[in-house]
Every structure is written in C-alpha cells, then in structure tokens.
Scaffold this active site. Structure first.
Site, PDB file in Angstrom:
ATOM      1  CB  CYS A 337      -0.971  -0.005   1.175  1.00  0.00           C
ATOM      2  SG  CYS A 337      -0.238  -0.455   2.751  1.00  0.00           S
ATOM      3  NE  ARG A 366       2.181  -9.848   4.747  1.00  0.00           N
ATOM      4  CZ  ARG A 366       0.868  -9.808   4.525  1.00  0.00           C
ATOM      5  NH1 ARG A 366       0.074 -10.706   5.101  1.00  0.00           N
ATOM      6  NH2 ARG A 366       0.340  -8.879   3.755  1.00  0.00           N
ATOM      7  CD  GLN A 384      -0.558  -9.316  -0.132  1.00  0.00           C
ATOM      8  OE1 GLN A 384       0.096  -8.280  -0.130  1.00  0.00           O
ATOM      9  NE2 GLN A 384      -1.482  -9.581   0.757  1.00  0.00           N
ATOM     10  CG  HIS A 388      -3.801  -0.271  -2.126  1.00  0.00           C
ATOM     11  ND1 HIS A 388      -2.757  -1.060  -2.556  1.00  0.00           N
ATOM     12  CD2 HIS A 388      -4.012  -0.579  -0.817  1.00  0.00           C
ATOM     13  CE1 HIS A 388      -2.330  -1.799  -1.542  1.00  0.00           C
ATOM     14  NE2 HIS A 388      -3.076  -1.534  -0.487  1.00  0.00           N
ATOM     15  CE  LYS A 467      -9.511  -9.121   8.181  1.00  0.00           C
ATOM     16  NZ  LYS A 467      -8.298  -9.919   7.984  1.00  0.00           N
ATOM     17  CG  HIS A 513      -5.902  -1.465   2.122  1.00  0.00           C
ATOM     18  ND1 HIS A 513      -4.542  -1.257   2.261  1.00  0.00           N
ATOM     19  CD2 HIS A 513      -6.499  -0.448   2.796  1.00  0.00           C
ATOM     20  CE1 HIS A 513      -4.337  -0.168   2.990  1.00  0.00           C
ATOM     21  NE2 HIS A 513      -5.506   0.331   3.334  1.00  0.00           N
TER      22      HIS A 513
END
Length: 638
Positions: A337, A366, A384, A388, A467, A513
């Site tokens: 982002c 991560r 991914q 956005h 979300k 997102h």
C-alpha cells in the site's frame, strides 16, 4: 427461598429456586431431556449442567444434536486424551494445554524423551475407551490460585503452575474426572461416557506458547464426533485430503519445491509450476485492465520512516524484515500500500480523477514463525494480487460492490463456492472511533445491498480498518481465506492524501485495500487440492502430449508438436521407446488433459487420436481441428 425466573427458547418461563442448575430445569421438563442435555447456554454464555443459576435469565439446553455440542465434545475429549496419556506414561510427561480447534482438538505434552509416534495411537485410544466406558463424572470446582499452584507443583506439573501464575487471579477453575485434574474454564460434558467416537490423527512438534525461545512440546492431534458414523465420514474425508495434499502433488507433478539451503518458507518454482503461476497472473492482469485498474509496481524495500508513518512499524513490526543501507534503515515490504499512496501523491488530483485503481502483483515478505509454515499455504515470501482504490467517500459503496462482483466472477471461473465475513475493529488498531464506524457501516451497507449472507467476525479487522473476508469452499467443503476488501480512512490521513473537490477545496479520500485471489502461492496450493492436480485445460502447464506407437511415426509426431506449439498449445512429444500403455498411464499420472495418439492410421490420414486423462476418447481429427477444439474449450478465459 429466593425464586428466579428462567425463560426458555419457546418463550415459556420456569420459576425455580435460586441455586438450581440447568439439570434441574431439564428434569422439570422431562427425564428424557435431562438425560440428553450435555450443557446449557445461560444469557448467551455456555455453562455446565451443574452451573448454579442465581439470577433470572434466558436458558437454552444443549444436546448432542445442538450446533454447540461438537466443541464441547472435542474439548472434553482433549481432557480424556490427556488423562489416558498420564495413566500410560505417568511422570514421563507433563500436560500443558489442549483446546478444541477446527475439525478436532489437540493436546500438548512436555517430555524429555520423544515418546509419541503414530504407532502409539492405538494404545492411547484403547485407554481413552476404557476411561470413557467407566463413565466418570466430570466435575468443576473453584480453588484459590495459591492452593492450585501448590497442588500442581507437588504433581510436577510446572506448565500448569506457570499458567496459573500468569493469570494473576485470586482463584481459578479446575475440572476433575477420576484421578485426573486439569486447569480449565470449561464448560465440559457431564461425564466421560458421552465420549463414544474419537480418533488420534497425527503428532507434531510445537513450541510452548508459540515461541521458538521456549521448550519444544509434543502435540497430538485428534478429532471427535457425537457418533461413530460422523467420525467415519470425517476420516474418509481426511484420507481424501491426504490424496489431495498440495505438497505431495507438487512433488509428483514437479511444480515447486522448498530447500533448507535457500531458507524455510521460500518457494522455488519449477518450470511447470512457474508456467501455471504465469498463466494465472496473466489472467489477472487482463481481468484488472478490463475493470479499469492501472498496473503499477513499487520497490521491495522502503525507508523505515515510511513504515513508522503508516503504523506498520508500531503494529506489524514483528512480522517484518529490516535491513540497512548507507546507515539508513529500510523495511522489506510486507504489504504494497505505501508505494501506491506515493503514486497517488505524485501529482494533484481532482475529484474528477477519482477513483484511482492501482493494481500490483506485488511480492512481499513476512516473518512467519517456522512452526506455522505449511507448504504453499503459509510461506514467508509470496505475491499478492494487490490493489488499492483511492476514491471519494460517496464512491465507496459502488467500489466495494464492484470488487464483490469481481470476486464473484473469478470464483465462478475457477469453480469455487464462497462465503463472507465482516471483520470489525481489533484491540490493536489506529484511527478514530468515528472513522472506524464510517468504514464499518460502509462495508456493512454494501453487504446488505448485495443480498448475500455474511457473518460478523468481531475484532478481526486489519489494524487500519474493517474488512470483508471472502472464504472459498473447495471440493471437500473446506474454507480458505483468499479475497479481502478493507476500508481505510486512516492511512490517507497519515499520508496526507487529498483531492480538489468541486468547491475548489482540498478533501480527504478513502482507500480500499483489496485482493481477489490473495497470495498467489496460497491460491495455487488451494487450487491443487481443489482439483487434485487435474487443472482445467486453460491453466494446465501441459495441455497435450503427443505419443507415437512405433518409431515409424516419430517424425510425424515431431511435426505435430511443432504445429501445435506454433498455434499456442502447450504441448510435449513423448518419443521414448516404451509401450503405448506405459506412456498413456504416465501422462495420466502427470494429470495432462490430452494424449494425442499417433499410429500408422493417423500417420496415413494426417490426424491425431485425442484421449482425455479420464480415459474417454474423441474421434481422430486433424491438427487444425484439435487446435480449434482447444480454442473453443478455453476461449472464455482469454
């Protein structure tokens, strides 16, 4: 004697003496119900059948057929397993924790020796059956923490002592069955005799409290059901899941590998796997362009100050990797982002320019603990299909609905059903209460308008916004978290994003997102298991293999292969000096959709004889006819 009023689900009210239990309520209704009830829900909270009812309230009795029963059965069965282990191994083991989980339960044990292996399961299950047959009462009692610490200390159960000390409360609850006692909140079944259908499934290592700094424990996984028929169906499903395991199929189909020399949780894609991934990514790029997204790319590392501004440093730092260049600290991106916001800020935006939709197949890293790494489903480096959407507040509803339609279309293309959840503010969060309320209401409104069912998942939102989570259902009806839509008022504030409104003034946009497939690695893992490696024709790394019957057709096979390759068909030729049946079986094992057999007749007629991987065949056809056939089968995906 004080009388309290207990309201039952049908609206009727029972007047009973204060201190009575759910068992007494069940008995007042009927002896049969009193025998069948295993727990109760009092004012929405699960309680034991022996729980003293001191105040008026609503009561629902739980039986083995109730939705809540399975968790109670599995939690009680975890205690039964721990009791059996202690009976068999005595002081060689210490008990730690044993919760119910999705599809079963586990219990973690500490021992200086490695004492559990699958061949021990039968012995443990036999002891569990003996304890269940004894129909031991399962009773709850309260004890001062100091007394409980002394008791467990005398028993040599140091992990229980640590748990009680960390609770920092004056008293705790215990559950006893026979000579076994365990620290537990409960509730539990009334007696062990209700546990009739259980099975130990696997053993694994697990660090105490999930920390690599702590001792390694031995974890036994198991499952339990209310009856043996349900258990049998579950075990059959587990066997099917083993056949579909993407790690096993990944090796067999030569798609990917992991190598400790490279590092845990880092995927190495082999040619077929890389091609499969490329086909999916190319599909994604086309679908995003169709829907008005701009393709962007951001750097792999950004200055640590940016991660502090975004809140990731304070709220997500333990999951990030950092490095230093020229005495400047950088964070390796765990999300995409930040770069997208910098693209937005690169010039002045008008209200007419919105929404801006930035899409990136962004690779992120991560820091996942080694104990949770699991094939492609949980890795440390992944890509991914991240986007956005930066929009005006009045555009949120339409944009969220557009993403939901995108998810619906893609799920249909890959053959998945799905369900949705609305995840709300977690304890660790940034942003004002007002912004969280606005964001949550925006997502809830879009879901309500869609008419699709959804559940509320309290406290599981991202740290910057609520979300919508979309969970795909695979061929075994397992749920996999893939798509998500997050509504964020906070990061646009922190990064001072704005647009010039119709009034000539600056206004704050909102950022959505979202991912559609989520992690490409994870999605491919799910896809492998969903299809058992039998990928649809349009994403099969190899769509056809041309096989000759004898060497007399070898030259023609090479010509066919060349023609098909030029036409865009992903093809291989198998000219090995092997029997035809062997070649066909091997192609089937490799899950190749079509085997194009070439014998003397096909050579003479300039044709191929297509055979599908399930054994069915098509009439012989020319190469051009086969190309047209494949194009017709795959045209909706291009």
């Amino acid at each position: 004697m004080a009388i309290i009023h207990i309201e039952l689900p049908d609206g009727s009210v029972k007047d009973i003496a204060a201190g009575s239990t759910p068992y007494h309520v069940a008995l007042s209704i009927g002896e049969g119900l009193a025998r069948q009830a295993i727990a109760a829900k009092f004012d929405g909270h699960l309680v034991d059948m022996s729980f003293p009812l001191e105040t008026s309230g609503g009561l629902t009795l739980i039986t083995l057929n109730s939705p809540e029963a399975l968790g109670l059965i599995r939690h009680s069965c975890a205690h039964l397993m721990a009791q059996a282990v202690k009976d068999l191994y005595g002081d060689d083991v210490q008990v730690t924790i044993g919760p119910a989980i999705d599809n079963g339960f586990y219990y973690d044990f500490f021992s200086e020796k490695k004492i559990f292996a699958p061949e021990d399961f039968e012995k443990i299950e036999k002891k569990m059956a003996e304890l269940a047959k004894a129909d031991l009462p399962i009773t709850r009692e309260e004890m001062l923490s100091s007394d409980a610490i002394q008791m467990f200390g005398a028993m040599g159960e140091t992990y229980k002592v640590e748990l009680i000390e960390d609770l920092g409360v004056e008293s705790i609850s215990l559950y006893r069955q026979g000579d076994f006692v365990d620290l537990c909140r409960g509730p539990h079944l009334p007696r062990t005799g209700l546990l009739k259908a259980f099975k130990l499934t696997s053993v694994a290592g697990a660090y105490w409290r999930g920390s690599e700094k702590n001792a390694m424990l031995q974890r036994i996984y198991a499952t339990a059901f209310s009856d043996k028929k349900q258990l049998k169906l579950h075990l059959e499903r587990l066997e099917e899941a083993k056949k579909r395991d993407h790690r096993k199929l990944g090796r067999e189909l030569d798609l990917f590998s992991f190598n400790e020399e490279a590092g845990a949780g880092l995927v190495i894609w082999h040619p077929k796997g890389a091609l499969l991934r490329t086909l999916i990514e190319d599909f994604e790029r086309k679908e995003h362009l169709k829907r008005g997204y701009d393709i962007v790319m951001g750097p792999q590392i950004l200055k640590t100050e940016l991660w502090k501004t975004s809140g990731h440093y304070d709220n997500y730092r333990e999951n990030m990797y950092f490095t230093e260049i020229d005495e400047q600290s950088y964070g390796i991106k765990p999300m995409n982002c930040l770069a997208h916001m910098l693209i937005y800020k690169s010039k002045i935006r008008s209200y007419r320019d919105l929404p801006q939709r930035y899409f990136e197949l962004g690779t992120v890293h991560r820091h996942e603990k080694s104990g949770v790494l699991h094939g492609l489903l949980r890795v440390r480096g992944f890509t991914q299909d991240d986007a956005h959407i930066i929009c005006r507040p009045d555009q949120i509803d339409a944009e969220v609905k557009g993403v939901m339609k995108f998810v619906q279309d893609v799920a249909g293309i890959f053959g998945f059903e799905y369900c949705m959840e609305l995840s709300t503010r977690p304890e660790k969060a940034i942003g004002s209460d007002e912004d969280w309320e606005r964001a949550t209401n925006a997502l809830r409104s879009a879901l309500d308008d869609s008419g699709l069912p959804y559940e509320i998942n309290e406290g599981d939102g991202a740290f910057y916004g609520p979300k919508i989570d979309v969970k795909l259902k695979d061929a075994l009806d397992r749920k996999w978290q893939c798509a998500t839509i997050q509504c964020d008022f906070t990061l646009p504030e922190r990064f001072d994003l704005n647009y010039v409104g119709a009034d000539g003034e600056k206004h704050r946009p909102v950022m959505l997102h979202r991912v559609i497939l989520g992690s490409i690695e994870r999605f491919i893992g799910v896809l492998i298991e969903h299809y058992t490696g039998n990928f649809p024709l349009w994403i099969s790394p190899v769509q056809a293999v041309v096989v000759n019957v004898t060497d007399a057709q070898a030259e023609y096979v090479q010509k066919v292969e060349s023609q098909l390759r030029e036409a865009g068909i992903r093809v291989q030729a198998d000219l090995r000096n092997e029997k035809l049946g062997f070649k066909i079986r091997e192609a089937q094992m490799n899950k190749i959709p079509y085997m194009l057999v070439v014998g003397d007749r096909e050579l003479a007629e300039g044709k191929v004889a297509p055979r599908f991987r399930d054994g069915t065949s098509l009439d012989p056809m020319t190469v051009d006819e086969f190309v047209s056939y494949v194009e017709d089968q795959t045209k909706r995906f291009h």
